[in-house]
Design an enzyme around this catalytic site. Structure first.
Site, PDB file in Angstrom:
ATOM      1  N   GLY A  12      20.485   7.089 -12.221  1.00  0.00           N
ATOM      2  CA  GLY A  12      21.883   6.853 -11.885  1.00  0.00           C
ATOM      3  C   GLY A  12      22.323   5.403 -11.870  1.00  0.00           C
ATOM      4  O   GLY A  12      23.313   5.062 -11.202  1.00  0.00           O
ATOM      5  N   HIS A 111      25.538   5.702 -24.569  1.00  0.00           N
ATOM      6  CA  HIS A 111      24.302   5.926 -25.318  1.00  0.00           C
ATOM      7  C   HIS A 111      23.662   4.571 -25.613  1.00  0.00           C
ATOM      8  O   HIS A 111      24.351   3.634 -26.035  1.00  0.00           O
ATOM      9  CB  HIS A 111      24.611   6.665 -26.627  1.00  0.00           C
ATOM     10  CG  HIS A 111      23.382   6.981 -27.409  1.00  0.00           C
ATOM     11  ND1 HIS A 111      22.542   8.019 -27.070  1.00  0.00           N
ATOM     12  CD2 HIS A 111      22.823   6.383 -28.481  1.00  0.00           C
ATOM     13  CE1 HIS A 111      21.525   8.047 -27.912  1.00  0.00           C
ATOM     14  NE2 HIS A 111      21.667   7.068 -28.772  1.00  0.00           N
TER      15      HIS A 111
HETATM   16  C1  GRF Z   1      21.027   5.207 -20.030  1.00  0.00           C
HETATM   17  O1  GRF Z   1      20.178   4.464 -20.878  1.00  0.00           O
HETATM   18  C2  GRF Z   1      22.148   5.805 -20.807  1.00  0.00           C
HETATM   19  O2  GRF Z   1      22.559   5.026 -21.900  1.00  0.00           O
HETATM   20  C3  GRF Z   1      21.554   7.100 -21.301  1.00  0.00           C
HETATM   21  O3  GRF Z   1      20.750   7.547 -20.251  1.00  0.00           O
HETATM   22  C4  GRF Z   1      20.319   6.441 -19.456  1.00  0.00           C
HETATM   23  C5  GRF Z   1      20.728   6.728 -18.055  1.00  0.00           C
HETATM   24  O4  GRF Z   1      20.270   5.749 -17.160  1.00  0.00           O
HETATM   25  N1  GRF Z   1      22.579   8.047 -21.677  1.00  0.00           N
HETATM   26  P1  GRF Z   1      20.812   5.737 -15.669  1.00  0.00           P
HETATM   27  O5  GRF Z   1      20.468   7.082 -15.059  1.00  0.00           O
HETATM   28  O6  GRF Z   1      22.293   5.519 -15.740  1.00  0.00           O
HETATM   29  O7  GRF Z   1      20.086   4.625 -15.016  1.00  0.00           O
END
Ligand code: GRF
Length: 204
Positions: A12, A111
């Site tokens: 998160g 992404h």
């Molecule tokens: C991030 O790298 C985002 O780009 C991808 O999933 C990951 C989530 O990380 N969709 P977090 O849970 O927000 O730390």
């Protein structure tokens, strides 16, 4: 005040970056609900610690019917909380066409690559292993195809000779935390048009 619904499956950190941007006045919105398909997602716990409403709706299988049933429960929560914009923040589940249709151009995702390069899982490692010299992150609207919708904002990150995949991923993540709240602010402003696949800003 526009209401955000956050969907996450893991740590998160992007959710926390959105929360920080709101607290610091860089993003005029409120987080109405945080939802996860994973009851043990650290992001859910972090949301509760911040006093936000955070709910787990565990997935029951991966078939079309199971997906539709799960998405219907998620949608019911988003509607119950009058969510204006759904923000996927590490939500590791493909959402159904019915979900996309329920929030047309009102679901965004981040992404960790410069789409359309390296869609799918582990994009940072994909880019590193491919040997690209520049990668980055992309905020885009969600459509029915994975990592495919109209691009709102991208940020480039150079790959250094001495990089490891982990170091690169960490630098991409720093940029994600900047770019995601900014993209959400732009979408909430409504000052844009979409022409074919192109997101165009109307002002500034
Ligand atoms: C991030 O790298 C985002 O780009 C991808 O999933 C990951 C989530 O990380 N969709 P977090 O849970 O927000 O730390």
């Amino acid at each position: 005040m526009k209401k955000l619904g956050i969907l996450l499956s893991g740590r998160g950190s992007n959710f926390l970056a959105i929360h920080r941007a709101i607290a610091e006045g860089r993003l005029d919105a409120e987080i109405a609900i945080v939802l996860s398909n994973k009851p043990d997602a650290p992001g859910l716990e972090a949301a509760r610690a911040l006093g936000l409403k955070a709910l787990a709706i565990p997935q029951q299988g991966k078939g079309t019917e199971a997906r539709a049933a799960h998405d219907a429960l998620m949608l019911a929560e988003l509607w119950a909380h009058n969510v204006d914009l759904v923000c996927l923040a590490g939500y590791m589940r493909i959402i159904s066409p019915a979900f996309v249709a329920a929030f047309p151009n009102r679901i965004v995702n981040i992404h960790p690559s410069l789409l359309p390069a390296f869609p799918g899982l582990d994009a940072q490692h994909q880019a590193f292993d491919h040997g690209v010299k520049v990668t980055g992150c992309t905020v885009h609207f969600v459509d029915e195809a994975v990592d495919h919708g109209v691009i709102i904002l991208q940020r480039a990150v150079p790959v250094h000779d001495e990089d490891t995949a982990e170091a690169l991923a960490a630098r991409i993540l720093e940029q994600e935390h900047i770019v995601y709240p900014e993209a959400i602010a732009r979408v909430l402003s409504g000052d844009y048009a979409i022409q074919d696949r192109r997101y165009l800003r109307r002002s500034s």
